[in-house]
Write an enzyme that holds these catalytic residues in place. Sequence first.
Site, PDB file in Angstrom:
ATOM      1  N   CYS B  41       0.829  -1.208   0.000  1.00  0.00           N
ATOM      2  CA  CYS B  41       0.000   0.000   0.000  1.00  0.00           C
ATOM      3  C   CYS B  41       0.857   1.250   0.000  1.00  0.00           C
ATOM      4  CB  CYS B  41      -0.897   0.040   1.220  1.00  0.00           C
ATOM      5  SG  CYS B  41      -1.895  -1.408   1.387  1.00  0.00           S
ATOM      6  N   ASP B  43       2.660   2.359   2.518  1.00  0.00           N
ATOM      7  CA  ASP B  43       3.038   2.916   3.802  1.00  0.00           C
ATOM      8  C   ASP B  43       3.079   1.857   4.887  1.00  0.00           C
ATOM      9  OD1 ASP B  43       0.078   4.966   3.663  1.00  0.00           O
ATOM     10  OD2 ASP B  43       0.223   2.825   3.980  1.00  0.00           O
ATOM     11  N   CYS B  68       4.616   8.410   2.769  1.00  0.00           N
ATOM     12  CA  CYS B  68       4.618   9.728   2.156  1.00  0.00           C
ATOM     13  C   CYS B  68       4.769  10.809   3.217  1.00  0.00           C
ATOM     14  CB  CYS B  68       3.327   9.914   1.387  1.00  0.00           C
ATOM     15  SG  CYS B  68       1.895   9.806   2.449  1.00  0.00           S
ATOM     16  N   CYS B 112      -3.211   7.745   7.159  1.00  0.00           N
ATOM     17  CA  CYS B 112      -1.878   7.874   7.779  1.00  0.00           C
ATOM     18  C   CYS B 112      -2.019   8.046   9.296  1.00  0.00           C
ATOM     19  CB  CYS B 112      -1.113   9.066   7.197  1.00  0.00           C
ATOM     20  SG  CYS B 112      -0.687   8.834   5.471  1.00  0.00           S
TER      21      CYS B 112
END
Lengths: 402, 300
Positions: B41, B43, B68, B112
């Site tokens: 994915c 992350d 990111c 995130c």
Amino acid sequence: MLKNCIYLDNNATTKVDPQVIEAMLPYLSDYYANPSSMHTFGGQLAKDVKKARENVAALLGAEESEIIFTSCGTEGDNAAIKAALLAQPEKRHIITSQVEHPAVLNVCKLLETQGYQVTYLSVNSKGQIDLNELEAALTGNTALVTVMYANNETGTIFPIEEIGARVKEYGAIFHVDAVQAVGKVPLNMKTSTIDMLTISGHKIHAPKGIGALYVRRGVRFRPFLIGGHQERGRRGGTENVPGIIALGKAAELELLNLQEATKREIKLRDRLEKALLEKIPDCEVNGDVKNRLPNTSNIGFKYIEGEAILLLLNKHGICASSGSACTSGSLEPSHVLRAMGLPYTTLHGSIRFSLCRYTTEEEVDQVIAVMPEIVEKLRALSPFKNDDAGWLKQQEQTLVNR
Amino acid sequence: MWDYTDKVLELFYDPKNQGTIEDNHEPGVKVSVGDVGSISCGDALRLHLKVEEATDKILDARFQTFGCTSAIASSSALTEMVKGLTLDEALKVTNKEIADYLGGLPEAKMHCSVMGQEALEAAIYNYRGIPLEAHDDDDEGVLICSCFGITDAKIKKAVRHNNLFSAEQVTNYVKAGGGCGSCLAKIDDIIKEVKQEYEKEIASTNSVPANTKDSTLGQQKPLTNVQRIALIQKVLDEEVRPVLIADGGDVELYDIEGDKIKVILKGACGSCSSSTATLKVAIESRLRDRISKDIIVEAV
Ligand code: FES
């Protein structure tokens, strides 16, 4: 920052050439007539449009009458696909590749819902298709083969004429999306197997909002934009005269500069690539390095993520592009790099540097100077260090099993 | 380019607490690690916590992120936020608080912050030696989103906990649906299902006392013993255990004799006598609320 940026994102769009601006400006002010009008004012503009069309034709090695001006590459692709299918309503099969631009891919997906059968040719790890797979897919029912000349992300060039030769054996129409290739590789429609070919102005230093579609004489064409008699009835809508003039000028300049620019770009690109690979461990070039656009270098920096690289490059005033999920607006990384089967460690950290004839040695050296530090900084943050790391291995394994 | 706040950029350019915490086996101190995310994915986060055993206090927190800008900033924010907290306090940190600390995140990057919260939970559970029930059930159930390998269990959990009402929101929180999009319709169905279950629960909660206490009233049949046990189990699983697990504990149904319900308290819940009493009362009141006001809970 905007003025002094080091722009290595020319596959996304290009700076408009000052000579192009100069050529088009009067058409935004004084020369505003409608080229379809009967009066002399309009008539003069029609002549200027014709001249521009000749320039575009010359760049493609085509006839002036074979060029239709469009609004962009997407329109060209859409128009070509629709025309090819309408011309052969009895045939219901299309062949394309997995790595096409969305302007082709998404049209094909839509057509599948409308009863067409679509074959998406796979690519190998270099992004190259297999001609045997194409051959196996072709049948008498194939209406259209639509593939790109060169890939926007990796620069990989498809063996277009070899593809065309096979397509012709089955009597299908052959459309090529040459948006990335035009101005970077020599094209000659006179000796080509291509029936239709799409180009876009803003990739060759013309402004956005203008493109062209080459349609070989004799290929039946039904308009995508239905309206007036403009473009010999093949595209309705009053001509975007300033855009057309600009595209004409841009085409003239591309033809003039092609050879020299290509040599320069290859030299600079290779300098960049060689230095980065030497200075930075664990990175590799994505795509077919032997058959590749002269201006494109796509490098996968392992164990780190592309958006983070881009933002740090941006801080140094360097514009590039990434195939990572986080820059795509969706949550999926580049469909092109995925189709190539790249490992996720490389895929997410891939950066595309695309040059143009304005790129200088100093600019390239600036990128070479900052990239190692950027990669090092992000790798220091990363939990993945090498392919053997337990967590990473375990994850890649789960993906294989899935 | 994403539209990031100054705080996100600040923590991205100059991340705080990056790196690892080595376990030097200092007396009275324990180091724990929590891993979440997936390289597929794009992350992944590894959170390291250094905890003072006597006080349960987080002495240090560090992170390693493959991700990111917002993943790096979220991880950095998280470590700043939890340093100095006790584990119980840290477990209360929500993903929303992480996002708030950053002055907000773009909607599409909310996952995130969720990743940060999950890594924290994972590290604390590891520390306490409690199996990750809450996470384990992510891998069970039916695979809904094959692009991101996400099951209905995980989607249901996200929908319940965050009160999500659209597939787009689910995508922002757990990524499911963010790839080819072919699972979006199924996600819509799951959202609908969760809402229906919720409504049914409310309805059944209201009708249960009538059933159990006075079966002659109305047309509804009284609950059989099996149904009654199932209902108690359901309330425990869905309403009681998540809260206890979040606090480092857990509960298991042991036996039922009439209105007397025997449970086993586990993890942090089982270790101290005062908390045992509190918990017994807490569980009892929830079951009385949901099933019958005569229920008595006993810890065995
Ligand atoms: S299966 Fe869920 S996005 Fe593709």
